[in-house]
Design an enzyme around this catalytic site. Structure first.
Site, short mmCIF file in Angstrom:
data_model
loop_
_atom_site.label_atom_id
_atom_site.label_comp_id
_atom_site.label_asym_id
_atom_site.label_seq_id
_atom_site.Cartn_x
_atom_site.Cartn_y
_atom_site.Cartn_z
N GLU A 116 -6.63 2.88 6.17
CA GLU A 116 -6.80 3.23 4.75
C GLU A 116 -8.23 2.95 4.28
O GLU A 116 -8.45 2.69 3.10
CB GLU A 116 -5.80 2.47 3.88
CG GLU A 116 -4.33 2.68 4.23
CD GLU A 116 -3.82 4.09 3.96
OE1 GLU A 116 -4.58 4.92 3.44
OE2 GLU A 116 -2.66 4.36 4.31
N HIS A 139 -3.75 -3.58 -0.52
CA HIS A 139 -2.67 -2.60 -0.38
C HIS A 139 -1.51 -3.29 0.33
O HIS A 139 -1.71 -3.97 1.34
CB HIS A 139 -3.14 -1.39 0.44
CG HIS A 139 -2.01 -0.51 0.88
ND1 HIS A 139 -1.12 0.07 0.01
CD2 HIS A 139 -1.61 -0.12 2.13
CE1 HIS A 139 -0.23 0.78 0.68
NE2 HIS A 139 -0.50 0.67 1.97
N HIS A 141 3.19 -3.36 0.82
CA HIS A 141 4.46 -2.62 0.73
C HIS A 141 5.54 -3.52 0.13
O HIS A 141 6.57 -3.76 0.78
CB HIS A 141 4.90 -2.17 2.14
CG HIS A 141 3.92 -1.32 2.88
ND1 HIS A 141 4.01 -1.10 4.24
CD2 HIS A 141 2.85 -0.62 2.46
CE1 HIS A 141 3.02 -0.30 4.64
NE2 HIS A 141 2.28 -0.01 3.57
N GLU A 169 5.96 -10.91 -19.74
CA GLU A 169 4.66 -11.09 -19.09
C GLU A 169 3.98 -9.78 -18.68
O GLU A 169 2.74 -9.71 -18.62
CB GLU A 169 4.90 -11.95 -17.84
CG GLU A 169 3.69 -12.60 -17.25
CD GLU A 169 3.04 -13.64 -18.16
OE1 GLU A 169 3.66 -14.04 -19.17
OE2 GLU A 169 1.90 -14.01 -17.88
N HIS A 210 6.04 4.35 -0.64
CA HIS A 210 5.13 3.71 0.30
C HIS A 210 4.75 2.27 -0.12
O HIS A 210 5.08 1.32 0.59
CB HIS A 210 3.87 4.57 0.47
CG HIS A 210 2.92 4.05 1.50
ND1 HIS A 210 2.29 4.85 2.42
CD2 HIS A 210 2.48 2.80 1.76
CE1 HIS A 210 1.52 4.12 3.20
NE2 HIS A 210 1.61 2.87 2.81
O1 2HA Z 1 -0.66 0.92 8.41
O2 2HA Z 1 -0.12 0.26 5.24
O3 2HA Z 1 -0.79 2.68 4.56
C1 2HA Z 1 -1.12 0.30 7.31
C2 2HA Z 1 -0.65 0.93 6.08
C3 2HA Z 1 -0.88 2.36 5.89
ZN ZN Z 2 0.67 1.26 3.57
#
Ligand code: 2HA
Ligand code: ZN
Length: 270
Positions: A116, A139, A141, A169, A210
């Protein structure tokens, strides 16, 4: 020269990666982190004239030419990072023409920065335009946030307001709202552009089906944004199956924002 493994930024990044893994948000190689480093600080730890190797960035990142980034490696597991930072993390400089990464440290097994990298660098570029003290892109998940994107329509106003109403909050922490992208192919130039566009006036962008991007001047700020969203998403999932009889009204939300000096996103409470 000081030992890079003692560099407080590197320790902080390795720590937060470990914590996110333990929270269950970053399975396998899911998620990535990058940090814009201070050249003067970095000089104390590394010879910045020594480039180990270069690899193409495949886009024009000249707006951050000569800047140094610490970033997770592509395909690398969050679980392993703290124990072996030199393999799982790397530090690179953006070349003068903006087209290449010049590796200064890390990715010891021949790797390179996260899949990314487009989105990370584009978010750094965008956030630096509006916040010169910007440093961090995370980033991840996170479980409940991700689950929510399966249930709600692809509408960032609805998504934001559902979370604002979960707990007091939320509007304090992200009054500007959350950007939301529909499912898109990850790792692409296009998702990088779309994410950075939303970061013009926001610090959080959710990728449907995602995960999430959070940015900040510090790790505390970027992580704090994401953990607040995830906490609210967790509570939301717990009560949404029941009949809700109490809620925070739009008037209440306006009042909270006013009290804390935040400006709620225009059009969301009017
Ligand atoms: O593989 O999170 O978005 C890493 C990730 C791709
Ligand atoms: Zn990801």
């Amino acid at each position: 020269m000081k030992n890079i493994l003692d560099y407080k930024v590197l320790k902080e990044v390795a720590d937060i990666i470990d914590r996110m893994y333990l929270l269950g948000w970053d399975e396998r190689n899911g998620g990535n982190v990058s940090y814009l480093l201070d050249e003067e600080e970095l000089k104390e730890y590394l010879d910045l004239n020594k480039v180990l190797r270069t690899y193409p960035l495949n886009f024009d990142a000249s707006e951050v030419k000569g800047r140094y980034f610490l970033a997770t490696g592509t395909g690398k597991y969050f679980r392993n990072t703290k124990n072996d930072p030199e393999t799982n993390l790397g530090i690179f400089r953006v070349s003068e023409d903006g087209l290449n990464a010049e590796l200064i440290w890390g990715y010891k097994d021949g790797g390179k920065s996260t899949s990314e990298t487009y989105a990370h660098l584009m978010c750094h570029i965008q956030r630096l335009r509006v916040d010169p003290n910007h440093h961090v892109v995370i980033h991840s998940h996170p479980t409940c946030t991700l689950a929510m994107t399966h249930i709600l329509p692809n509408d960032e106003k609805i998504f934001t307001k559902e979370l604002w109403k979960v707990m007091t909050e939320c509007i304090v922490v992200f009054p500007e709202g959350i950007g939301l992208l529909p499912w898109m192919q990850c790792g692409t130039y296009e998702i990088g552009v779309a994410t950075a566009e939303k970061m013009v006036d926001r610090r959080l962008v959710v990728w449907g089906l995602h995960g999430i991007y959070g940015v900040g001047e510090t790790i505390d700020e970027a992580f704090g944004l994401i953990e607040t969203v995830e906490k609210a998403a967790d509570v939301w999932l717990k009560y949404r199956q029941f009949k809700e009889i109490n809620t925070i009204s739009d008037e209440n939300l306006k009042g909270i924002a006013k009290f804390y000096g935040g400006v709620p996103r225009k059009g969301y409470l009017d």
